[in-house]
Design a protein around this motif. Structure first.
Motif, PDB file in Angstrom:
ATOM      1  N   LEU A   1       0.873  -0.958   0.020  1.00 20.49           N
ATOM      2  CA  LEU A   1      -0.104   0.021  -0.007  1.00 20.49           C
ATOM      3  C   LEU A   1       0.691   1.212   0.006  1.00 20.49           C
ATOM      4  O   LEU A   1       0.586   2.170  -0.606  1.00 20.49           O
ATOM      5  CB  LEU A   1      -0.966   0.028   1.335  1.00 20.49           C
ATOM      6  N   ARG A   2       1.735   1.161   0.725  1.00 19.59           N
ATOM      7  CA  ARG A   2       2.790   2.345   0.877  1.00 19.59           C
ATOM      8  C   ARG A   2       3.497   2.755  -0.539  1.00 19.59           C
ATOM      9  O   ARG A   2       3.500   3.866  -1.017  1.00 19.59           O
ATOM     10  CB  ARG A   2       4.077   2.276   1.821  1.00 19.59           C
TER      11      ARG A   2
ATOM     12  N   GLN B   1       2.622   1.583  -3.596  1.00 18.19           N
ATOM     13  CA  GLN B   1       1.565   1.899  -4.417  1.00 18.19           C
ATOM     14  C   GLN B   1       0.547   2.973  -4.159  1.00 18.19           C
ATOM     15  O   GLN B   1      -0.501   3.122  -4.838  1.00 18.19           O
ATOM     16  CB  GLN B   1       0.628   0.675  -4.900  1.00 18.19           C
ATOM     17  N   MET B   2       0.487   3.869  -3.486  1.00 20.31           N
ATOM     18  CA  MET B   2      -0.463   4.852  -2.783  1.00 20.31           C
ATOM     19  C   MET B   2      -0.507   5.707  -4.054  1.00 20.31           C
ATOM     20  O   MET B   2      -1.798   6.427  -3.939  1.00 20.31           O
ATOM     21  CB  MET B   2       0.270   5.539  -1.624  1.00 20.31           C
ATOM     22  N   ARG B   3       0.519   6.153  -4.738  1.00 20.52           N
ATOM     23  CA  ARG B   3      -0.052   7.092  -6.113  1.00 20.52           C
ATOM     24  C   ARG B   3      -0.851   6.396  -6.959  1.00 20.52           C
ATOM     25  O   ARG B   3      -1.687   6.944  -7.294  1.00 20.52           O
ATOM     26  CB  ARG B   3       1.293   7.349  -6.676  1.00 20.52           C
ATOM     27  N   ASN B   4      -0.712   5.284  -7.123  1.00 24.62           N
ATOM     28  CA  ASN B   4      -1.747   4.654  -7.822  1.00 24.62           C
ATOM     29  C   ASN B   4      -3.203   4.208  -7.411  1.00 24.62           C
ATOM     30  O   ASN B   4      -4.302   4.317  -7.874  1.00 24.62           O
ATOM     31  CB  ASN B   4      -1.262   3.141  -8.627  1.00 24.62           C
ATOM     32  N   ILE B   5      -3.176   3.869  -6.058  1.00 25.20           N
ATOM     33  CA  ILE B   5      -4.439   3.638  -5.334  1.00 25.20           C
ATOM     34  C   ILE B   5      -5.185   4.567  -4.886  1.00 25.20           C
ATOM     35  O   ILE B   5      -6.330   4.582  -4.874  1.00 25.20           O
ATOM     36  CB  ILE B   5      -3.814   2.718  -4.175  1.00 25.20           C
ATOM     37  N   ALA B   6      -4.706   5.936  -4.533  1.00 28.17           N
ATOM     38  CA  ALA B   6      -5.321   7.082  -3.972  1.00 28.17           C
ATOM     39  C   ALA B   6      -6.563   7.785  -4.705  1.00 28.17           C
ATOM     40  O   ALA B   6      -7.645   7.984  -4.090  1.00 28.17           O
ATOM     41  CB  ALA B   6      -4.203   8.393  -3.626  1.00 28.17           C
ATOM     42  N   PRO B   7      -6.240   7.827  -6.182  1.00 22.91           N
ATOM     43  CA  PRO B   7      -7.278   8.105  -6.748  1.00 22.91           C
ATOM     44  C   PRO B   7      -8.514   7.082  -6.796  1.00 22.91           C
ATOM     45  O   PRO B   7      -9.972   7.738  -6.786  1.00 22.91           O
ATOM     46  CB  PRO B   7      -7.050   8.355  -8.427  1.00 22.91           C
TER      47      PRO B   7
ATOM     48  N   LEU C   1      -9.411   5.112  -4.240  1.00 17.61           N
ATOM     49  CA  LEU C   1      -9.981   5.122  -2.941  1.00 17.61           C
ATOM     50  C   LEU C   1     -10.861   6.516  -2.686  1.00 17.61           C
ATOM     51  O   LEU C   1     -11.737   6.524  -2.167  1.00 17.61           O
ATOM     52  CB  LEU C   1      -8.787   5.235  -1.934  1.00 17.61           C
ATOM     53  N   THR C   2     -10.339   7.443  -3.237  1.00 15.23           N
ATOM     54  CA  THR C   2     -10.931   8.837  -3.129  1.00 15.23           C
ATOM     55  C   THR C   2     -12.369   8.607  -3.796  1.00 15.23           C
ATOM     56  O   THR C   2     -13.597   9.261  -3.632  1.00 15.23           O
ATOM     57  CB  THR C   2     -10.329  10.032  -3.861  1.00 15.23           C
TER      58      THR C   2
END
Length: 173
Positions: A24-25, A27-33, A35-36
């Protein structure tokens, strides 16, 4: 170092444990949109009971379809390390041209040419293709940088739009 000495090899990094948290740490740039999007969808579904209906989903998809189609086309432009600033203005001209070439009700305050719907759409698409051909000619034959050429085409298309509606605003076309 003397002849025959070996160069010490760096030791392999030990494998870090953590699994999902590490993933998660990193890949946060890929996951953040994503999750938003999930968070906002849940928030609006709770805030408004009419948000999570099939009619509303269809309405949202209808509204974003043009933007999505334009975004797919611009993806290829950006992948080629170019830019197109004129896309919105040309899309605007196309819509205004369809309105200009169709028969409008008496309350619409812009002059127009009353043509059947099919002919109006074909003329508007021909105008759009002509503007695209001018863009392509300037970029490929003349060699104008894409930023400059599409910036100029954006202004040309805005001028064509203003000319077709004669500087007036038509709300109910």
């Amino acid at each position: 170092m003397a002849h025959g000495d070996t160069v010490p090899m760096p030791e392999a990094q030990p494998r870090r444990a953590g699994g999902l948290a590490t993933l998660l740490r990193t890949q946060m740039r890929n996951i953040a949109p994503f999750l938003t999007l999930i968070f906002l969808t849940a928030f609006f579904a709770i805030a408004s009971p009419s948000f999570a209906t099939l009619d509303n989903v269809g309405n949202i998809l209808t509204q974003v379809s043009v933007t999505g189609i334009i975004a797919v086309g611009l993806t290829f432009v950006i992948l080629c390390a170019e830019i197109d600033l004129s896309i919105a203005a040309i899309a605007n001209v196309t819509g205004i041209a369809v309105a200009f070439f169709t028969l409008q009700d008496s309350y619409v305050n812009i002059a127009n040419l009353p043509l059947p719907g099919f002919a109006a759409i074909m003329l508007a698409l021909a105008l759009c293709a002509l503007l695209g051909a001018v863009n392509a000619f300037g970029l490929t034959v003349i060699g104008i940088p894409s930023f400059i050429m599409t910036l100029a085409m954006m202004q040309i298309a805005a001028g064509i739009s203003a000319m077709l509606v004669r500087g007036q605003i038509a709300y109910k076309v």
